[in-house]
Design a protein around this motif. Structure first.
Motif, PDB file in Angstrom:
ATOM      1  N   ASP A  63       1.093   4.224  -0.656  1.00  0.00           N
ATOM      2  CA  ASP A  63       1.814   4.120  -1.792  1.00  0.00           C
ATOM      3  C   ASP A  63       2.717   2.657  -1.301  1.00  0.00           C
ATOM      4  OD1 ASP A  63       1.168   5.493  -4.022  1.00  0.00           O
ATOM      5  OD2 ASP A  63       1.560   7.185  -2.847  1.00  0.00           O
ATOM      6  N   TYR A  64       2.453   1.929  -2.201  1.00  0.00           N
ATOM      7  CA  TYR A  64       3.366   0.291  -1.356  1.00  0.00           C
ATOM      8  C   TYR A  64       3.972  -0.493  -2.293  1.00  0.00           C
ATOM      9  CZ  TYR A  64       0.193   0.845   2.415  1.00  0.00           C
ATOM     10  OH  TYR A  64      -0.585   1.558   3.344  1.00  0.00           O
ATOM     11  N   ASP A  65       4.977  -1.077  -3.015  1.00  0.00           N
ATOM     12  CA  ASP A  65       5.470  -1.538  -3.707  1.00  0.00           C
ATOM     13  C   ASP A  65       6.853  -3.155  -2.919  1.00  0.00           C
ATOM     14  OD1 ASP A  65       8.476  -0.922  -3.592  1.00  0.00           O
ATOM     15  OD2 ASP A  65       7.149   0.584  -3.438  1.00  0.00           O
ATOM     16  N   SER A  66       6.727  -4.078  -3.973  1.00  0.00           N
ATOM     17  CA  SER A  66       7.045  -5.469  -3.565  1.00  0.00           C
ATOM     18  C   SER A  66       7.699  -6.409  -4.641  1.00  0.00           C
ATOM     19  CB  SER A  66       6.410  -5.968  -2.235  1.00  0.00           C
ATOM     20  OG  SER A  66       7.260  -7.204  -2.187  1.00  0.00           O
ATOM     21  N   THR A  67       8.498  -6.585  -4.693  1.00  0.00           N
ATOM     22  CA  THR A  67       9.653  -6.875  -5.704  1.00  0.00           C
ATOM     23  C   THR A  67       9.827  -8.607  -5.296  1.00  0.00           C
ATOM     24  OG1 THR A  67      10.167  -5.188  -6.484  1.00  0.00           O
ATOM     25  CG2 THR A  67      11.683  -6.940  -7.440  1.00  0.00           C
ATOM     26  N   PRO A  76     -13.253   0.665  -9.421  1.00  0.00           N
ATOM     27  CA  PRO A  76     -13.912   1.849  -8.894  1.00  0.00           C
ATOM     28  C   PRO A  76     -14.655   1.318  -7.508  1.00  0.00           C
ATOM     29  CG  PRO A  76     -15.449   0.614  -9.950  1.00  0.00           C
ATOM     30  CD  PRO A  76     -13.751  -0.554 -10.079  1.00  0.00           C
ATOM     31  N   GLY A  77     -14.792   2.549  -6.802  1.00  0.00           N
ATOM     32  CA  GLY A  77     -14.734   2.589  -5.187  1.00  0.00           C
ATOM     33  C   GLY A  77     -14.434   3.809  -4.937  1.00  0.00           C
ATOM     34  N   PRO A  78     -14.834   3.189  -2.899  1.00  0.00           N
ATOM     35  CA  PRO A  78     -14.308   3.880  -2.185  1.00  0.00           C
ATOM     36  C   PRO A  78     -12.570   3.964  -1.715  1.00  0.00           C
ATOM     37  CG  PRO A  78     -15.325   2.767  -0.867  1.00  0.00           C
ATOM     38  CD  PRO A  78     -16.014   2.828  -2.453  1.00  0.00           C
ATOM     39  N   GLY A  79     -11.813   4.055  -1.636  1.00  0.00           N
ATOM     40  CA  GLY A  79     -10.223   4.260  -1.548  1.00  0.00           C
ATOM     41  C   GLY A  79      -8.736   4.107  -3.160  1.00  0.00           C
ATOM     42  N   ASP A  80      -9.644   4.398  -4.027  1.00  0.00           N
ATOM     43  CA  ASP A  80      -9.243   4.911  -4.849  1.00  0.00           C
ATOM     44  C   ASP A  80      -8.104   3.932  -5.038  1.00  0.00           C
ATOM     45  OD1 ASP A  80      -7.766   6.697  -7.284  1.00  0.00           O
ATOM     46  OD2 ASP A  80      -6.501   7.483  -5.974  1.00  0.00           O
ATOM     47  N   LEU A 122       9.575  -8.767 -10.588  1.00  0.00           N
ATOM     48  CA  LEU A 122       7.754  -9.012 -11.170  1.00  0.00           C
ATOM     49  C   LEU A 122       7.954  -7.557 -10.035  1.00  0.00           C
ATOM     50  CD1 LEU A 122       5.622  -8.893 -12.256  1.00  0.00           C
ATOM     51  CD2 LEU A 122       4.951 -10.906 -10.887  1.00  0.00           C
ATOM     52  N   THR A 123       7.965  -6.672 -10.414  1.00  0.00           N
ATOM     53  CA  THR A 123       7.380  -5.696  -9.004  1.00  0.00           C
ATOM     54  C   THR A 123       5.471  -4.867  -9.141  1.00  0.00           C
ATOM     55  OG1 THR A 123       9.477  -4.291  -9.445  1.00  0.00           O
ATOM     56  CG2 THR A 123       7.963  -3.181  -7.897  1.00  0.00           C
ATOM     57  N   VAL A 124       5.029  -4.793  -8.152  1.00  0.00           N
ATOM     58  CA  VAL A 124       4.441  -4.961  -7.701  1.00  0.00           C
ATOM     59  C   VAL A 124       4.137  -3.234  -7.262  1.00  0.00           C
ATOM     60  CG1 VAL A 124       3.667  -5.879  -6.313  1.00  0.00           C
ATOM     61  CG2 VAL A 124       1.313  -5.119  -7.468  1.00  0.00           C
ATOM     62  N   GLU A 125       3.117  -2.093  -8.084  1.00  0.00           N
ATOM     63  CA  GLU A 125       3.223  -0.821  -6.919  1.00  0.00           C
ATOM     64  C   GLU A 125       1.409  -1.095  -7.189  1.00  0.00           C
ATOM     65  OE1 GLU A 125       4.823   2.144  -9.930  1.00  0.00           O
ATOM     66  OE2 GLU A 125       6.567   1.172  -9.685  1.00  0.00           O
ATOM     67  N   LEU A 126       1.097  -0.360  -5.703  1.00  0.00           N
ATOM     68  CA  LEU A 126       0.046  -0.349  -5.867  1.00  0.00           C
ATOM     69  C   LEU A 126      -0.595   1.184  -4.488  1.00  0.00           C
ATOM     70  CD1 LEU A 126      -3.012  -1.173  -4.258  1.00  0.00           C
ATOM     71  CD2 LEU A 126      -2.632  -2.174  -2.460  1.00  0.00           C
ATOM     72  N   HIS A 127      -1.836   1.638  -5.143  1.00  0.00           N
ATOM     73  CA  HIS A 127      -2.399   3.159  -4.631  1.00  0.00           C
ATOM     74  C   HIS A 127      -3.154   2.377  -3.715  1.00  0.00           C
ATOM     75  CE1 HIS A 127      -2.646   7.485  -3.665  1.00  0.00           C
ATOM     76  NE2 HIS A 127      -4.221   6.640  -4.432  1.00  0.00           N
ATOM     77  N   THR A 128      -3.566   3.367  -2.755  1.00  0.00           N
ATOM     78  CA  THR A 128      -4.496   2.945  -2.191  1.00  0.00           C
ATOM     79  C   THR A 128      -5.226   4.508  -0.695  1.00  0.00           C
ATOM     80  OG1 THR A 128      -6.101   1.738  -0.709  1.00  0.00           O
ATOM     81  CG2 THR A 128      -3.955   1.521  -0.230  1.00  0.00           C
ATOM     82  N   GLU A 129      -5.908   4.627  -0.769  1.00  0.00           N
ATOM     83  CA  GLU A 129      -6.554   6.078  -0.081  1.00  0.00           C
ATOM     84  C   GLU A 129      -6.566   4.970   1.532  1.00  0.00           C
ATOM     85  OE1 GLU A 129      -6.258   8.788  -0.009  1.00  0.00           O
ATOM     86  OE2 GLU A 129      -5.954   8.938  -2.230  1.00  0.00           O
ATOM     87  N   ARG A 130      -6.556   3.993   1.404  1.00  0.00           N
ATOM     88  CA  ARG A 130      -7.091   2.949   2.852  1.00  0.00           C
ATOM     89  C   ARG A 130      -5.472   3.258   3.430  1.00  0.00           C
ATOM     90  NH1 ARG A 130     -10.576  -1.955   1.868  1.00  0.00           N
ATOM     91  NH2 ARG A 130     -10.077  -2.138   4.064  1.00  0.00           N
ATOM     92  N   VAL A 131      -5.404   2.776   4.749  1.00  0.00           N
ATOM     93  CA  VAL A 131      -3.735   2.881   5.473  1.00  0.00           C
ATOM     94  C   VAL A 131      -4.260   2.028   6.205  1.00  0.00           C
ATOM     95  CG1 VAL A 131      -1.957   3.840   6.746  1.00  0.00           C
ATOM     96  CG2 VAL A 131      -3.398   6.232   5.062  1.00  0.00           C
ATOM     97  N   GLU A 132      -3.849   0.684   5.643  1.00  0.00           N
ATOM     98  CA  GLU A 132      -3.518  -0.544   6.605  1.00  0.00           C
ATOM     99  C   GLU A 132      -1.967  -1.147   6.479  1.00  0.00           C
ATOM    100  OE1 GLU A 132      -5.945  -2.516   3.721  1.00  0.00           O
ATOM    101  OE2 GLU A 132      -7.779  -1.683   5.016  1.00  0.00           O
TER     102      GLU A 132
END
Length: 137
Positions: free
Chosen positions: A3-7, A81-85, A103-113
């Motif tokens: 999980d990532y976030d930035s503002t 849709p697709g891999p990585g949720d 403005l805050t963005v939150e991101l969830h992904t299965e890919r860890v980068e």
């Protein structure tokens, strides 16, 4: 899973920022590599992005995603849709000064980068700030 976030603070009122973000056709103005975006029906959105993968040829790729606009709370929820949720949220709130927004963005992904994702979030937020502050409102 990660999980990532930035503002970022944007120098426009919250209603104006939210209206700008809720119009999916504005996506290419602030999303790096995105060339087109159009709403299909309901929450479905078709997007075309220009990609240059390290293991393949540079090309334009069209895919579907979804965006849910939640007027109450000024939240946009999206996913693809697709891999990585891959899914996330944008939150618009009043800023610390009159006429500004937070403005805050939150991101969830299965890919860890890690750093690459954080850099992408900051780049997108700077793009939104620049694009919406240039509009006439």
């Amino acid at each position: 899973m990660s999980d990532y976030d930035s503002t970022i603070t944007v120098d426009v009122p919250p209603d104006r920022l939210f209206d700008y973000l809720a119009d999916v056709e504005n996506l290419p103005a602030y999303m790096p590599r995105l060339k087109t975006a159009s709403r299909c029906d309901g929450e479905r959105v078709t997007v075309t992005a220009h990609i240059d993968p390290p293991d393949g040829p540079e090309q334009d790729v069209t895919s579907e995603a979804w965006i849910r606009v939640l007027e109450q709370g000024k939240i946009l929820v999206w996913g693809a849709p697709g891999p990585g949720d891959y899914h996330g949220q944008l939150h618009v709130a009043p800023g610390g000064e009159e006429g500004t927004s937070r403005l805050t963005v939150e991101l969830h992904t299965e890919r860890v980068e890690g750093a690459q994702v954080d850099d992408g979030l900051r780049e997108t937020l700077r793009g939104i700030k620049s694009a919406v502050e240039r509009t006439d409102g």
